[in-house]
Scaffold this motif. Structure first.
Motif, short mmCIF file in Angstrom:
data_model
loop_
_atom_site.label_atom_id
_atom_site.label_comp_id
_atom_site.label_asym_id
_atom_site.label_seq_id
_atom_site.Cartn_x
_atom_site.Cartn_y
_atom_site.Cartn_z
N TYR A 1 -4.37 -7.26 -4.63
CA TYR A 1 -5.54 -7.28 -5.52
C TYR A 1 -6.28 -8.57 -5.21
CZ TYR A 1 -7.02 -9.38 -10.11
OH TYR A 1 -7.64 -10.06 -11.13
N SER B 1 -4.07 -12.13 -17.00
CA SER B 1 -4.07 -12.33 -15.55
C SER B 1 -3.81 -10.97 -14.92
CB SER B 1 -2.96 -13.32 -15.16
OG SER B 1 -2.92 -13.44 -13.77
N SER C 1 -2.65 -9.65 -12.08
CA SER C 1 -1.38 -9.28 -11.46
C SER C 1 -0.25 -9.20 -12.50
CB SER C 1 -1.02 -10.26 -10.36
OG SER C 1 -0.98 -11.58 -10.88
C1 DP6 Z 1 -3.15 -12.88 -4.25
O1 DP6 Z 1 -3.63 -12.07 -10.94
O2 DP6 Z 1 -3.47 -14.48 -10.27
O3 DP6 Z 1 -1.51 -12.68 -5.93
O4 DP6 Z 1 -6.53 -11.96 -12.52
O5 DP6 Z 1 -7.67 -14.10 -12.01
O6 DP6 Z 1 -5.40 -14.13 -13.06
P1 DP6 Z 1 -6.35 -13.41 -12.15
O7 DP6 Z 1 -5.72 -13.45 -10.70
P2 DP6 Z 1 -4.23 -13.21 -10.23
O8 DP6 Z 1 -4.48 -12.81 -8.69
C2 DP6 Z 1 -3.40 -12.49 -7.88
C3 DP6 Z 1 -3.83 -12.31 -6.52
C4 DP6 Z 1 -2.72 -12.13 -5.49
C5 DP6 Z 1 -2.55 -10.68 -5.10
C6 DP6 Z 1 -1.84 -9.78 -6.07
O9 DP6 Z 1 -0.96 -10.24 -6.79
O10 DP6 Z 1 -2.14 -8.58 -6.01
#
Ligand code: DP6
Length: 352
Positions: free
Chosen positions: A32, A160, A162
């Motif tokens: 994501y 958040s 993830s």
């Molecule tokens: C690279 O869930 O930390 O881990 O929604 O802004 O809190 P926010 O972001 P976050 O983003 C995670 C991004 C990642 C990929 C993933 O876990 O899918």
């Protein structure tokens, strides 16, 4: 279903409470990276939940006091985190109408080292969302316990993105995709166990702590930079398309194809960062050294050691938990630990 009709009208009766929950972290296989208003992901993602890395949260609620939040991490007060949680609680008042009618003391502990650079937001918001659902079930009479976990996932997402995947064990999907029945942009769902080959259910995940401490660019800022990234649409489409690919791989257990896909996803995530404006790089020299060593090792031994990355420099070393794992573990200990900042490695595995 929209955000608004997920929680119904509620009457509530408040009382002082202390609840405690723990929630594991997760690591994404299809990433994501990029989101719209209200934490709606730009593409679906799939992760597996970890076994050891988790957050334990105790939430005390004092009704009829002015709304305020105090947070403590391993006993130390964290004022910035409290501000973040206050803001978060205000955004979810439409779903939990009682939430601003009291004060909170929230104490958290992580099972992984505090400054390791391992993202605590997934397990942290997961545990908070579980505590909130416990309080909601105590305060309201329209209990729908069967959907409590789904609601916790919904609430965790708003803290958040993830984090919403941490509410389930095994492989977990967040984001609507025609490939997974019941999938949603609003909460995560479990990927059906019956459609996963045995080999894809039992990976170890050793996290090499290449760089400990704060990241130079937060995930939230990184997601925001996808808005003007000229490659964003191509990436989002690739994320959607990769669901078709991974579904087939998970069914037939083709490990070579699994490795190619998972490593490609990790490198694409970091390529997006490099192509953002302003550009940023979260990998360190050690990250690249480890990746190259893994590729040489795999070529020479044919053993299935591979990697994924989250939004940081640390490397998640993935390998099947089978007869060959002792050889792989020996290689990690003797050849890869040298690239960590302080010799740190967190030995984890998939939680099914
Ligand atoms: C690279 O869930 O930390 O881990 O929604 O802004 O809190 P926010 O972001 P976050 O983003 C995670 C991004 C990642 C990929 C993933 O876990 O899918």
């Amino acid at each position: 279903m929209t955000n608004e009709d997920f929680f119904g009208e509620q009457n509530f009766q408040l009382s002082p409470q202390k609840v405690e929950n723990s929630c594991p972290s997760n690591i994404a296989l299809i990433k994501y990276w990029g989101k719209f208003e209200n934490q709606i992901p730009a593409n679906p993602s799939i992760s597996f939940t970890l076994n050891e890395c988790r957050t334990v949260t105790q939430m005390q609620f004092f009704p009829n006091e002015e709304f305020s939040v105090e947070t403590f991490l391993s006993g130390n007060e964290e004022k910035n985190f409290a501000l973040k949680i206050e803001k978060y609680f205000k955004t979810i008042e439409i779903y939990l109408p009682w939430i601003l009618k009291g004060s909170y003391k929230i104490s958290t502990e992580n099972t992984f080292p505090h400054s390791s650079g391992i993202a605590s937001s997934a397990s942290g918001f997961g545990a908070i969302a579980k505590c909130l659902m416990d309080l909601d079930n105590l305060f309201t009479d329209n209990r729908q316990l069967t959907t409590t976990n789904q609601k916790a996932s919904f609430l965790a997402r708003l803290g958040s993105g993830s984090a919403c995947r941490s509410l389930y064990n095994g492989l977990v999907v967040w984001g609507e995709t025609p490939v997974v029945e019941g999938s949603s942009d609003l909460f995560a769902v479990k990927y059906p166990d019956t459609e996963i080959h045995q080999i894809c259910k039992n990976f170890k995940d050793w996290v090499l702590l290449i760089h400990e401490g704060e990241k130079s660019v937060s995930s939230t800022v990184g997601h925001g930079l996808m808005k003007n990234n000229p490659y964003a649409e191509t990436r989002f489409q690739e994320g959607r398309d990769n669901f078709v690919v991974i579904k087939e791989i998970l069914k037939n257990g083709n490990l070579a194809e699994f490795i190619t896909l998972v490593e490609h996803e990790a490198l694409t995530l970091h390529a997006m960062m490099m192509m953002s404006d302003p550009a940023f790089i979260l990998m360190k020299t050690g990250t690249l050294e480890v990746i190259n060593k893994i590729w040489v090792f795999r070529k020479e031994t044919n053993l299935s050691l591979f990697f994924t990355l989250d939004a940081g420099a640390n490397v998640h070393l993935l390998f099947p938990n089978d007869n060959d794992c002792a050889k792989i573990e020996h290689f990690i200990e003797s050849e890869l630990l040298q690239f960590t900042q302080k010799g740190g490695v967190v030995k984890d595995e998939m939680r099914f």
